[in-house]
Write a protein that holds these residues in place. Sequence first.
Motif, mmCIF file in Angstrom:
data_model
loop_
_atom_site.group_PDB
_atom_site.id
_atom_site.type_symbol
_atom_site.label_atom_id
_atom_site.label_comp_id
_atom_site.label_asym_id
_atom_site.label_seq_id
_atom_site.Cartn_x
_atom_site.Cartn_y
_atom_site.Cartn_z
ATOM 1 N N ALA A 41 -26.910 48.719 30.336
ATOM 2 C CA ALA A 41 -28.020 48.338 29.461
ATOM 3 C C ALA A 41 -28.387 49.493 28.528
ATOM 4 O O ALA A 41 -28.661 49.281 27.336
ATOM 5 C CB ALA A 41 -29.224 47.927 30.301
ATOM 6 N N ALA A 42 -28.396 50.702 29.057
ATOM 7 C CA ALA A 42 -28.704 51.869 28.232
ATOM 8 C C ALA A 42 -27.633 52.078 27.168
ATOM 9 O O ALA A 42 -27.940 52.411 26.010
ATOM 10 C CB ALA A 42 -28.846 53.107 29.110
ATOM 11 N N GLN A 43 -26.369 51.880 27.554
ATOM 12 C CA GLN A 43 -25.281 52.043 26.592
ATOM 13 C C GLN A 43 -25.340 50.962 25.516
ATOM 14 O O GLN A 43 -25.125 51.231 24.335
ATOM 15 C CB GLN A 43 -23.931 51.997 27.313
ATOM 16 N N ASP A 44 -25.652 49.736 25.911
ATOM 17 C CA ASP A 44 -25.791 48.655 24.935
ATOM 18 C C ASP A 44 -26.881 48.975 23.912
ATOM 19 O O ASP A 44 -26.737 48.698 22.714
ATOM 20 C CB ASP A 44 -26.134 47.339 25.639
ATOM 21 N N ALA A 45 -27.973 49.541 24.404
ATOM 22 C CA ALA A 45 -29.062 49.905 23.496
ATOM 23 C C ALA A 45 -28.610 50.972 22.502
ATOM 24 O O ALA A 45 -28.943 50.911 21.309
ATOM 25 C CB ALA A 45 -30.268 50.395 24.298
ATOM 26 N N ARG A 46 -27.845 51.943 22.976
ATOM 27 C CA ARG A 46 -27.348 52.996 22.086
ATOM 28 C C ARG A 46 -26.385 52.424 21.051
ATOM 29 O O ARG A 46 -26.380 52.843 19.883
ATOM 30 C CB ARG A 46 -26.657 54.102 22.895
ATOM 31 N N ASP A 47 -25.547 51.471 21.483
ATOM 32 C CA ASP A 47 -24.535 50.913 20.588
ATOM 33 C C ASP A 47 -25.071 49.782 19.726
ATOM 34 O O ASP A 47 -24.413 49.374 18.761
ATOM 35 C CB ASP A 47 -23.344 50.372 21.401
#
Length: 239
Positions: A126-132
Amino acid sequence: MATFALVPGAGTDSWYWGPLAWELTGRGHRAVPVDLPCDDDGAGLEDYADAVVEAVKSDAGAGDRQDGDGDGGLVVVAHSFGGFTAPLVCDRMAVRALVLVTAMVPVPGESGGDWFTATGHADALAAQDARDGRDPDDVVALFYHDVPESIANEALRHEREQSATAFSQPWPGQRWPDVPTRFLMCRDDRLFAPSFVRPMLASRLRGVVPEAIPGGHHPMLSHPARMAGALLDTAAVPR
């Protein structure tokens, strides 16, 4: 010459290894892309490991050999969920080295589903999705964002059903095998991002430091030449 047994991740087939196999054979080594019985509800992880053994033995020119030929021996390369299969192969064949490519690292008694919970993957993703800025439903952007479009489209046609049997089975290994192990971490992987991989690996394979290579979750498709070079840097494999 070394033999590279190429173990796929969940729901994929030997086609994914084609560009990398071409690079390895072009450099004088033997590549054995493996098809696992991933769509067979009757197949467990032991059957997956047996499939790797059979693929190596039955590959053209293997004859009755039980492991890789030549000075390089057998190197088992595992991608993603293939990390649950590769260590089991070491109980069945003489393996000179294991190379984990953005792979899951199990502990005894842990299923694939348990692994995601135990490692805190949902929060990390979820954190990576937010960054991307990625839509969580956009699977292409997750797995193939750095793969040429024509190859990504072909990859989607080669996706297979992944049975829940092996994924829900507790990992049957008693311990990690006493085999030199490397971990190739993909710099642009959105599924298993470097920020997730480092603590996961540190808690499960102490002493194994992830080595960063270019690419997303399928570097064998996006950067096959660079990945081949990284594999041939394995200390156990002469160039």
